[in-house]
Design an enzyme around this catalytic site. Structure first.
Site, PDB file in Angstrom:
ATOM      1  N   HIS A 353       0.801  -1.230   0.000  1.00 39.88           N
ATOM      2  CA  HIS A 353       0.000   0.000   0.000  1.00 39.88           C
ATOM      3  C   HIS A 353       0.827   1.270   0.000  1.00 39.88           C
ATOM      4  O   HIS A 353       0.275   2.353   0.163  1.00 39.88           O
ATOM      5  CB  HIS A 353      -0.913   0.055   1.225  1.00 39.88           C
ATOM      6  CG  HIS A 353      -1.977  -0.981   1.253  1.00 39.88           C
ATOM      7  ND1 HIS A 353      -3.241  -0.768   0.736  1.00 39.88           N
ATOM      8  CD2 HIS A 353      -1.981  -2.230   1.735  1.00 39.88           C
ATOM      9  CE1 HIS A 353      -3.977  -1.859   0.914  1.00 39.88           C
ATOM     10  NE2 HIS A 353      -3.235  -2.769   1.518  1.00 39.88           N
ATOM     11  N   LYS A 544      -8.016  13.822   4.535  1.00 39.41           N
ATOM     12  CA  LYS A 544      -7.095  12.684   4.519  1.00 39.41           C
ATOM     13  C   LYS A 544      -6.109  12.863   5.664  1.00 39.41           C
ATOM     14  O   LYS A 544      -6.052  13.938   6.262  1.00 39.41           O
ATOM     15  CB  LYS A 544      -6.338  12.604   3.183  1.00 39.41           C
ATOM     16  CG  LYS A 544      -5.707  13.933   2.764  1.00 39.41           C
ATOM     17  CD  LYS A 544      -5.076  13.878   1.378  1.00 39.41           C
ATOM     18  CE  LYS A 544      -6.044  14.034   0.229  1.00 39.41           C
ATOM     19  NZ  LYS A 544      -6.359  12.802  -0.474  1.00 39.41           N
ATOM     20  N   ARG A 545      -5.320  11.805   5.950  1.00 44.24           N
ATOM     21  CA  ARG A 545      -4.285  11.975   6.958  1.00 44.24           C
ATOM     22  C   ARG A 545      -3.375  13.146   6.574  1.00 44.24           C
ATOM     23  O   ARG A 545      -3.185  13.437   5.387  1.00 44.24           O
ATOM     24  CB  ARG A 545      -3.461  10.685   7.078  1.00 44.24           C
ATOM     25  CG  ARG A 545      -4.194   9.577   7.808  1.00 44.24           C
ATOM     26  CD  ARG A 545      -4.554   9.956   9.228  1.00 44.24           C
ATOM     27  NE  ARG A 545      -3.393   9.965  10.083  1.00 44.24           N
ATOM     28  CZ  ARG A 545      -3.077   8.997  10.935  1.00 44.24           C
ATOM     29  NH1 ARG A 545      -3.848   7.922  11.045  1.00 44.24           N
ATOM     30  NH2 ARG A 545      -2.001   9.093  11.692  1.00 44.24           N
ATOM     31  N   LYS A 550       1.167  14.422   0.946  1.00 46.50           N
ATOM     32  CA  LYS A 550      -0.189  14.725   0.487  1.00 46.50           C
ATOM     33  C   LYS A 550      -0.389  16.224   0.239  1.00 46.50           C
ATOM     34  O   LYS A 550      -1.384  16.646  -0.334  1.00 46.50           O
ATOM     35  CB  LYS A 550      -1.213  14.209   1.493  1.00 46.50           C
ATOM     36  CG  LYS A 550      -1.206  12.675   1.632  1.00 46.50           C
ATOM     37  CD  LYS A 550      -2.203  12.205   2.689  1.00 46.50           C
ATOM     38  CE  LYS A 550      -2.081  10.729   3.030  1.00 46.50           C
ATOM     39  NZ  LYS A 550      -2.774   9.842   2.075  1.00 46.50           N
ATOM     40  N   THR A 650      -8.367   6.661  -1.937  1.00 50.28           N
ATOM     41  CA  THR A 650      -9.730   6.131  -2.060  1.00 50.28           C
ATOM     42  C   THR A 650     -10.735   7.248  -1.746  1.00 50.28           C
ATOM     43  O   THR A 650     -11.866   7.217  -2.227  1.00 50.28           O
ATOM     44  CB  THR A 650      -9.972   4.933  -1.125  1.00 50.28           C
ATOM     45  OG1 THR A 650      -9.475   5.256   0.181  1.00 50.28           O
ATOM     46  CG2 THR A 650      -9.264   3.689  -1.632  1.00 50.28           C
ATOM     47  N   LYS A 654     -14.489   8.429  -3.420  1.00 48.37           N
ATOM     48  CA  LYS A 654     -15.711   8.751  -2.676  1.00 48.37           C
ATOM     49  C   LYS A 654     -16.225  10.131  -3.065  1.00 48.37           C
ATOM     50  O   LYS A 654     -17.430  10.341  -3.250  1.00 48.37           O
ATOM     51  CB  LYS A 654     -15.442   8.712  -1.160  1.00 48.37           C
ATOM     52  CG  LYS A 654     -15.113   7.321  -0.645  1.00 48.37           C
ATOM     53  CD  LYS A 654     -14.412   7.354   0.718  1.00 48.37           C
ATOM     54  CE  LYS A 654     -13.713   6.013   0.969  1.00 48.37           C
ATOM     55  NZ  LYS A 654     -12.739   6.081   2.079  1.00 48.37           N
TER      56      LYS A 654
HETATM   57  C1  26W Z   1       4.059   0.460   9.747  1.00 48.69           C
HETATM   58  C2  26W Z   1       3.443   1.817   9.739  1.00 48.69           C
HETATM   59  C3  26W Z   1       2.502   1.945   8.603  1.00 48.69           C
HETATM   60  C4  26W Z   1       1.153   1.951   8.846  1.00 48.69           C
HETATM   61  C5  26W Z   1       0.276   2.048   7.811  1.00 48.69           C
HETATM   62  C6  26W Z   1       2.970   2.065   7.327  1.00 48.69           C
HETATM   63  C7  26W Z   1       2.105   2.162   6.292  1.00 48.69           C
HETATM   64  C8  26W Z   1       0.756   2.145   6.524  1.00 48.69           C
HETATM   65  C9  26W Z   1      -0.216   2.177   5.380  1.00 48.69           C
HETATM   66  C10 26W Z   1       0.382   1.464   4.195  1.00 48.69           C
HETATM   67  C11 26W Z   1      -0.667   3.535   5.042  1.00 48.69           C
HETATM   68  C12 26W Z   1      -1.912   3.505   4.184  1.00 48.69           C
HETATM   69  O1  26W Z   1      -3.007   3.537   4.683  1.00 48.69           O
HETATM   70  N1  26W Z   1      -1.735   3.516   2.861  1.00 48.69           N
HETATM   71  C13 26W Z   1      -2.819   3.868   1.970  1.00 48.69           C
HETATM   72  O2  26W Z   1      -3.498   2.714   1.510  1.00 48.69           O
HETATM   73  C14 26W Z   1      -4.631   3.073   0.740  1.00 48.69           C
HETATM   74  C15 26W Z   1      -5.366   1.805   0.396  1.00 48.69           C
HETATM   75  O3  26W Z   1      -4.659   1.050  -0.517  1.00 48.69           O
HETATM   76  C16 26W Z   1      -4.227   3.858  -0.481  1.00 48.69           C
HETATM   77  O4  26W Z   1      -5.383   4.271  -1.148  1.00 48.69           O
HETATM   78  C17 26W Z   1      -3.407   5.085  -0.091  1.00 48.69           C
HETATM   79  O5  26W Z   1      -2.906   5.725  -1.234  1.00 48.69           O
HETATM   80  C18 26W Z   1      -2.259   4.668   0.814  1.00 48.69           C
HETATM   81  O6  26W Z   1      -1.576   5.806   1.305  1.00 48.69           O
END
Ligand code: 26W
Length: 807
Positions: A353, A544-545, A550, A650, A654
Site C-alpha cells: 500500500h 485525509k491523513r 499529500k 480512495t 468517494k
Molecule cells: C508500519 C506503519 C505503517 C502503517 C500504515 C505504514 C504504512 C501504513 C499504510 C500502508 C498507510 C496507508 O493507509 N496507505 C494507503 O493505503 C490506501 C489503500 O490502498 C491507499 O489508497 C493510499 O494511497 C495509501 O496511502
C-alpha cells in the site's frame, strides 16, 4: 418485517435488553434497542451463511489486517437488510427521530486511514458478492485517537469506544488459542535421524475471539469478522501461588492483556516498537491456528490446504504469517520443509500500500531473536534457500543477492518484512495501475526481474453502499428516479447518467441535492466551530491523513494567495476551503501543518476585508462518520500529492462518486479516474512522475521558484515573518526551512504556479453553474470502475480462485 413487528421488537428489547421502560429510556437506550432489533435479523442469516460454507466445504478467503476502519454499523446494517423504512417509521411512532438515535453510536475506528477503510469496504463487497470470506484482526480496546484542536494545535484523546458496550460483537470465551512469546529453541534428533525443534520456556498469552457479523447488500450472505482480544494465560497458574504471589500474579495479568489495548496511530511511518510486533504475531498466530482447526474438520492430510484456504496479507503488517505457517506445519504437524514451503507459497498473497521508504517495515534481528526465536531461525532458512535459488539463476551477482536478501545488512541487521511477504506469496499486488508500475520499476524491481509476472495490479475501489446509498440519500434517491437502483450492486450502471448530464431538469435537481448537503455541512460547521460559511460558495475539500507528501501545505499556500488577492482588491468566486485529517502523534511536521492551517484560518476568517469571499475551516476529528457528512457536500476534491507518492487514494473516489470535480496530479488512482470521467472533466496540474524524477536528476532548487513567483514569495514570507502567529513569529520556521532550505522533498514550490493557475480555471468554471453541474454529473457517471465490488471480483478471479456460495 412489518412496522408493527419492528415496533414490538423495539419495545421488547428496551425492556429485556436494557431494562428500561418508555418514559425513562434515553436516546442511547433507543439506540441499543434498535441495534438489537437489526442484530436479531442479522444473526439468523449469519448462522445460515456459516452453515452453507460448512456444508459446501468451500474455499475460504482470510483477509488478515491489523486495521478495519468500519465506522458505525446501524445505518449500514439496516440498509443492507432492507429494514430502513420500517425501522425509521417504528422509531418515529415511538417518539424517536432515527437520525438522533443513529448518531449516538460510536465509530469502530480500528484503523488509521486508507488501508483500514479499504479493508472495511472489502468486507462489505465480499459479503455482497456472497464470497466465503473472514476478516481477521485485533479487537483494540482503544481505536484511533479522538482529535481535538486546542489553541490551534492537535490534542489526542483516548477513544474508549467500548464504554457503553458494543451491540454488534459476540464474545466467544470458549474460542481461545495460546500464543507464545520469548523462550528458546531446543533441537533434538528423532531416532530416524530427522531434526526437530521445540520452542520452550515461552511466555504465553491467550487470544480470545469476538465475532462481528458483516451483512452483504440484500442480506443473503452475512460474513464474519473475527477480532482477537488478549487474555492472560496466568489464570491457570494462580492456584499454585501463595498469598504474596497471588497479588503479583493478578497484577501481571494486565501486562499480557495490554497487548490488544490500543491501535498504533501511525500511518506511513514505521514505528518499530516491540508491542507492535507482538500485536502482529499475536493476531496472526491465533488466526492461523483457527484456520487450520477449521480445515481439519473436513480434511485428513495437508495436501488440500491451498484448495481450501487463501490468505491475503494487508500490507506487511501480518507478514510474520509466512514464518508462522511454516512453524505450524514443520514443527507442530511434522511436515517436511519442502512440503510445508510448497503449501505456504500457494496460500499467501500480499498487497503493498505504499512506496514511501520510511513506511516499509523492518525489524532488528536481535530483537526478533528475543521475541520470536524460532521464527528468526525459519526466516534464516527461508532466506538461505532463496539466496541459493537466486545465485543459481544469476550467478556471480553479489549485489543482487544483497539487495534481495530478507536481511538488510546496511546498518545493523534487520529483517525486511516486505521481502518475507513477497518470497512467501504466490502473488503480490499494487493498488492502482501507476503504483503497480512504480513497484515493478523501483522498490521491487529485483523481484520483478527474478519472478516476472508475480506483481500484478488490483486498482482500489470503495463500497457504493456506504459511500453513496447511505452517505448521500438525496443523490441516491435522485439517481434511483432516473435509472433505478441497480447501481447499488452494479456501479457501472451509473454510466446511464451520461445522457442526463445536459438535461436542465436533472441538473436542477442534482444541484438542489448538492446544495442541501452543503447546508447540512454548514450547520455542522456552525454548531461545532461557530464559523459561518456560505453554502453558495465553492466547497473546496481536502480530507485525509496529514502528511507532507499529500501536500496540505500546497493547499494552504493557495489559500494565502487568494487572501492576498482579496486584500489587494480582487474579487473572485467565493470559496470555502475545508481541510480535515489527523496527524500521527509523533509526526512533528504534520502537527505543525495543522497548527498553521488553524492560524491561517483565524486570520482569514476574521479579516473584515475578506467577508464572505473566503473561509478556511479545519474540521476536527476526521473519522468515518465525519466523512459521511463531508463527502456529499464537496464541489471540489483536492488530490494533490506529489506524482509518484500516493499509492492509490480512495477518498478521491468517494468524493467524485458524490459529484465533486477533482483537482489533482497524475498520481495514484487519479490517473485512472481521469481516464474514466474524461480529461475535460478533471482539473489536472503539476509535474508527472517522470517530471519529478527528471527535476531531481537535474538538481531541484526550490529557491528558483521562490524568486520567480511574486505571489509565492509573498505567501512564504508571510508564513516566515509571523503574519499568522504574531505572538510567536518563529512558529513556522520548520515549515519554511523544509520548503526553502531543506530541498522541498515533495516539490511544492515546483508545482505551486501550475496549481494556482489550475485553481483559477476552477473558480472561473464554477461561475458557470450549468457547465459545472454537467461535469459533476459526468464524474458520478464515470465512477463505475471504482466500486470495491469490481476490485474484489478481480482478487477472487486472479488471486484467490474462489467462487460465490449462494445455496
Ligand atoms: C508500519 C506503519 C505503517 C502503517 C500504515 C505504514 C504504512 C501504513 C499504510 C500502508 C498507510 C496507508 O493507509 N496507505 C494507503 O493505503 C490506501 C489503500 O490502498 C491507499 O489508497 C493510499 O494511497 C495509501 O496511502
Amino acid at each position: 418485517m412489518s412496522v408493527e413487528g419492528v415496533s414490538a421488537s423495539l419495545t421488547k428489547h428496551l425492556i429485556y435488553s436494557s431494562s428500561k421502560n418508555l418514559p425513562n429510556a434515553t436516546t442511547r437506550d433507543w439506540f441499543q434497542a434498535a441495534a438489537h432489533v437489526v442484530r436479531d435479523r442479522l444473526v439468523e442469516r449469519w448462522m445460515a451463511t456459516m452453515q452453507r460454507y460448512y456444508e459446501h466445504d468451500s474455499k475460504r478467503i482470510y483477509y488478515l489486517s491489523l486495521e478495519f476502519l468500519v465506522g458505525r454499523t446501524l445505518s449500514n446494517a439496516m440498509l443492507n437488510l432492507g429494514l430502513d423504512a420500517q425501522l425509521k417509521t417504528a422509531l418515529y411512532e415511538l417518539g424517536q427521530q432515527y437520525e438522533k438515535v443513529a448518531e449516538i453510536e460510536s465509530d469502530a475506528a480500528l484503523g488509521n486511514g486508507g488501508l483500514g477503510r479499504l479493508a472495511a469496504c472489502f468486507l462489505d463487497s465480499m459479503a455482497t458478492l456472497d464470497l466465503p470470506c473472514y476478516g481477521y484482526g485485533i479487537r483494540y480496546e482503544y481505536g484511533m485517537f479522538r482529535q481535538s484542536i486546542e489553541n490551534g494545535e492537535q490534542v489526542e484523546h483516548p477513544d474508549n469506544w467500548l464504554r457503553y458496550g458494543n451491540p454488534w460483537e459476540f464474545p466467544r470465551p470458549e474460542l481461545l488459542y495460546p500464543v507464545k512469546f520469548y523462550g528458546r529453541v531446543v533441537e533434538y534428533r528423532h531416532e530416524d535421524g530427522s531434526l526437530h525443534h521445540h520452542w520452550v520456556e515461552t511466555d504465553d498469552v491467550m487470544a480470545m475471539a469476538y465475532d462481528t457479523p458483516v451483512p452483504g447488500f440484500g442480506g443473503k450472505t452475512v460474513n464474519n469478522m473475527r477480532l482477537w482480544s488478549a487474555k492472560s494465560s496466568r489464570d491457570f497458574d494462580l492456584r499454585y501461588f501463595n498469598q504474596g504471589n497471588y497479588i503479583q500474579a493478578v497484577a501481571d495479568k494486565n501486562d499480557s492483556e495490554n497487548l490488544s489495548k490500543v491501535l498504533y496511530p501511525d500511518d506511513s511511518t514505521e514505528v518499530g516498537r516491540e508491542l507492535r510486533l507482538k500485536q502482529q504475531y499475536f493476531f496472526v498466530s491465533a488466526s492461523l491456528q483457527d484456520m487450520l482447526f477449521r480445515y481439519k474438520k473436513h480434511a485428513d492430510g495437508w495436501a488440500m490446504l491451498p484448495e481450501k484456504i487463501a490468505v491475503q496479507l494487508n500490507d506487511t503488517h501480518p507478514s510474520i504469517a509466512v514464518a508462522e505457517l511454516m512453524r505450524l506445519l514443520v514443527d507442530v504437524h511434522k511436515l517436511s520443509w519442502d512440503e510445508a514451503w510448497g503449501l505456504t507459497t500457494q496460500i499467501f498473497s500480499y498487497t503493498n500500500h505504499t512506496l514511501m521508504p520510511e513506511a516499509l517495515e523492518t525489524w532488528p534481528v536481535a530483537f526478533f531473536e528475543r521475541l520470536l526465536p524460532r521464527h528468526l531461525q525459519i526466516i534464516f532458512e527461508i532466506n538461505y534457500r532463496f539466496m541459493q535459488q537466486v545465485m543459481h539463476q544469476f550467478p556471480g551477482d553479489g549485489e543482487l543477492l544483497r539487495r534481495l536478501s530478507l536481511i538488510d545488512e546496511t546498518n545493523g541487521r534487520r529483517v525486511r518484512m516486505s521481502h518475507l511477504a513477497i518470497v512467501g506469496s504466490h502473488t503480490v499486488n499494487g493498488v492502482a495501475a501507476l503504483h503497480t508500475e512504480l513497484m515493478k520499476r523501483t522498490i521491487f524491481a529485483d523481484f520483478e526481474r527474478i519472478t516476472p509476472g508475480k506483481i500484478v495490479n488490483m486498482t482500489n475501489g470503495v463500497t457504493p453502499r456506504r459511500w453513496l446509498n447511505q452517505a448521500n440519500p438525496g443523490l441516491a434517491a435522485l439517481i434511483g428516479t432516473r435509472i433505478g437502483n441497480g447501481w447499488i450492486t452494479d456501479l457501472d450502471q451509473l454510466k446511464e447518467l451520461r445522457k442526463l448530464a445536459d438535461e436542465d431538469d436533472f441538473q436542477t435537481q442534482f444541484r438542489a441535492v448538492k446544495h442541501e448537503n452543503k447546508v447540512r455541512l454548514a450547520q455542522l460547521i456552525r454548531s461545532q466551530l461557530c464559523i459561518e460559511v456560505n453554502p453558495a460558495s465553492l466547497f473546496d475539500i481536502q480530507i485525509k491523513r496529514i502528511h507532507e507528501y499529500k501536500r496540505q501545505l500546497l493547499n494552504v499556500l493557495h489559500v494565502i494567495t487568494l487572501y492576498n488577492r482579496i486584500r489587494a482588491g480582487a474579487d473572485g468566486m467565493p470559496r470555502t476551503v475545508i481541510i480535515a485529517g489527523k496527524a500521527a502523534p509523533g509526526y512533528a511536521m504534520a502537527k505543525c501543518i495543522i497548527r498553521l492551517i488553524n492560524d491561517v484560518a483565524d486570520i482569514v476568517n476574521n479579516d473584515q476585508r475578506v467577508g464572505n469571499q473566503l473561509k478556511l475551516v479545519f474540521i476536527p476529528n476526521y473519522d468515518v462518520s465525519n466523512a459521511e457528512r463531508i463527502v456529499p457536500a464537496a464541489d471540489l476534491s483536492e488530490q494533490i500529492s506529489t506524482a509518484g507518492t500516493e499509492a492509490s487514494g480512495t477518498g478521491n473516489m468517494k468524493l467524485a462518486l458524490n459529484g465533486a470535480l477533482t483537482i489533482g496530479t497524475l498520481d495514484g488512482a487519479n490517473v485512472e479516474m481521469r481516464e474514466e470521467v474524461g480529461s475535460d472533466n478533471f482539473f489536472l496540474f503539476g509535474l508527472t512522475t517522470e517530471g519529478v524524477e527528471e527535476l531531481s536528476r537535474q538538481g531541484y532548487d526550490p529557491m528558483r521558484y521562490y524568486h520567480a513567483s511574486a505571489e509565492l514569495k509573498q505567501a512564504l514570507d508571510m508564513i516566515s515573518g509571523g503574519y499568522f502567529c504574531s505572538d510567536e513569529p518563529a512558529r513556522y520556521q520548520p515549515i519554511v526551512d523544509a520548503l526553502l532550505h531543506q530541498g522541498d522533498k515533495y516539490f511544492l514550490l515546483a508545482d505551486y504556479e501550475a496549481y494556482v493557475a489550475c485553481q483559477d480555471t476552477v473558480s472561473a468554471l464554477y461561475q458557470d453553474q450549468k457547465e459545472w453541474t454537467r461535469r459533476a454529473i459526468l464524474n458520478v457517471a464515470g465512477m463505475g470502475k471504482f466500486s470495491s465490488d469490481r476490485t474484489i471480483k478481480e482478487y477472487a478471479e486472479r488471486i484467490w480462485h474462489v467462487e460465490p456460495v449462494t445455496d
